[in-house]
Write a protein that holds these residues in place. Structure first.
Motif, mmCIF file in Angstrom:
data_model
loop_
_atom_site.group_PDB
_atom_site.id
_atom_site.type_symbol
_atom_site.label_atom_id
_atom_site.label_comp_id
_atom_site.label_asym_id
_atom_site.label_seq_id
_atom_site.Cartn_x
_atom_site.Cartn_y
_atom_site.Cartn_z
ATOM 1 N N ASP A 69 0.807 -1.221 0.000
ATOM 2 C CA ASP A 69 0.000 0.000 0.000
ATOM 3 C C ASP A 69 0.838 1.269 0.000
ATOM 4 O O ASP A 69 0.308 2.384 -0.064
ATOM 5 C CB ASP A 69 -0.969 0.015 1.176
ATOM 6 N N LEU A 71 2.356 2.751 2.321
ATOM 7 C CA LEU A 71 2.145 3.597 3.492
ATOM 8 C C LEU A 71 3.267 3.308 4.489
ATOM 9 O O LEU A 71 3.217 2.345 5.245
ATOM 10 C CB LEU A 71 0.771 3.334 4.113
ATOM 11 N N LYS A 96 -6.079 16.445 8.037
ATOM 12 C CA LYS A 96 -7.131 15.808 7.237
ATOM 13 C C LYS A 96 -7.582 14.447 7.757
ATOM 14 O O LYS A 96 -8.542 13.872 7.242
ATOM 15 C CB LYS A 96 -6.670 15.663 5.787
ATOM 16 N N VAL A 99 -3.627 8.114 9.366
ATOM 17 C CA VAL A 99 -3.143 7.057 8.493
ATOM 18 C C VAL A 99 -2.237 6.126 9.291
ATOM 19 O O VAL A 99 -1.517 6.571 10.190
ATOM 20 C CB VAL A 99 -2.382 7.643 7.275
ATOM 21 N N GLU A 120 2.241 8.872 -0.423
ATOM 22 C CA GLU A 120 0.884 8.351 -0.312
ATOM 23 C C GLU A 120 0.306 8.549 1.086
ATOM 24 O O GLU A 120 -0.881 8.857 1.248
ATOM 25 C CB GLU A 120 0.859 6.873 -0.685
ATOM 26 N N ALA A 121 1.143 8.366 2.105
ATOM 27 C CA ALA A 121 0.669 8.535 3.488
ATOM 28 C C ALA A 121 0.413 10.002 3.809
ATOM 29 O O ALA A 121 -0.580 10.351 4.459
ATOM 30 C CB ALA A 121 1.687 7.950 4.462
ATOM 31 N N THR A 123 -0.490 12.474 1.881
ATOM 32 C CA THR A 123 -1.702 13.012 1.265
ATOM 33 C C THR A 123 -2.971 12.527 1.964
ATOM 34 O O THR A 123 -4.039 13.086 1.759
ATOM 35 C CB THR A 123 -1.778 12.640 -0.222
ATOM 36 N N ARG A 124 -2.843 11.485 2.802
ATOM 37 C CA ARG A 124 -4.000 11.031 3.586
ATOM 38 C C ARG A 124 -4.279 11.952 4.778
ATOM 39 O O ARG A 124 -5.409 12.003 5.270
ATOM 40 C CB ARG A 124 -3.757 9.611 4.124
#
Length: 284
Positions: A69, A71, A96, A99, A120-121, A123-124
């Motif tokens: 993933d 992350l 936001k 994660v 990726e993490a 932006t979570r």
């Protein structure tokens, strides 16, 4: 190192730059912090997070690659703890949301309150345009995992020099012990690249490996082979060792009517369980 360093644009002051250079030189020179220990227990940490892309690398933890993933997180040297944090998980909360990330790397430019998330993490939990976000994070105790412990013998290992990496353990590890077909368990030494070594070796194998995490969970896997760079999957588990889980039967017991998922997987037994509090503070 796999560090990309693209987050340096975020405006680092002179004092911070001096601290970063000090940490970087210590890491490159092999010096360990005065007190290096991974996050554990229920402590909530407050700090900032930036982001980077490790590509296909498994980071300073020497994993075969990043999690599927993608992350993951890199920690500063004090929390990386000479690889003690490798393979553990953090819940990181930003503007936001939250994660869950796996510790995969060491961040040479991060102090004790700074972490470096994968693209990726990040932006979570925050807008990428921020570059750096204020966060809180805490260790995940007994995270849910797919499958049991994995073992990966290091390239160049032999009967005369033993080096193994333990994966899919979830909680930070306290110790790894190993033995060959004869003799008792030998303590291994954790290295900064996340391999556990016995300098004079323990023979050609197959090996029995006993793993203990910082909360006292302990599992033992048998049948680990001298096959360098190959990930060997087992049914041994630390975090899944709950009352509903059953250890693999020993050869002396009646065989299970259900065949194992992987016939080549080493056998495993769960030896002991403990509570969710760390056994003791890290020795500095």
């Amino acid at each position: 190192m796999s560090r990309r360093g693209q987050h340096w644009f975020a405006g680092v002051g002179v004092a911070t730059l001096a601290a970063v250079l000090g940490v970087t030189l210590a890491v490159r020179g092999g010096a360990a912090p005065a007190c290096a220990a991974p996050p554990s227990g229920n402590t909530v940490h407050r700090g900032t997070a930036s982001f980077y892309d490790a590509g296909r690398s498994g980071g300073t933890c020497s994993f075969p690659g990043p999690p599927v993933d993608r992350l993951y997180v890199a920690l500063g040297s004090s929390q990386y703890g000479n690889a003690a944090a490798c393979g553990s998980y953090l819940d990181v909360t930003g503007p936001k949301g939250t994660v869950r990330v796996m510790v995969m790397d060491q961040c040479g430019g991060c102090g004790s309150s700074k972490i470096d998330l994968s693209d990726e993490a990040f932006t979570r939990i925050a807008d990428r345009s921020q570059g750096i976000a204020r966060v809180t994070y805490r260790t995940v105790v007994d995270p849910s995992l797919d499958g049991g412990l994995t073992f990966r013998v290091k390239g160049g290992a032999s009967q005369y020099w033993f080096a193994v990496q333990v994966g899919n353990h979830g909680n930070p590890l306290r110790s790894v012990e190993a033995k060959g077909p004869t003799g008792g368990f030998r303590k291994t030494a954790r290295q900064v690249d996340n391999y556990w070594t016995v300098e004079d070796g323990i023979g050609p194998g197959p090996y029995t490996i006993r793993v203990t995490d910082v909360y006292g969970h302990r599992s033992t896997a048998t049948g680990i082979r001298m096959t360098p760079k190959q990930v060997q999957r087992t049914t041994a588990s630390l975090v899944a060792a709950m009352p509903s889980a059953s250890p693999t039967p020993s050869p002396s017991l009646s065989p299970s009517p259900t065949p194992p998922a992987e016939s080549a997987a080493p056998a495993a037994t769960v030896e002991a369980l403990a509570g969710a509090a760390p056994l003791a503070a890290a020795r500095c």
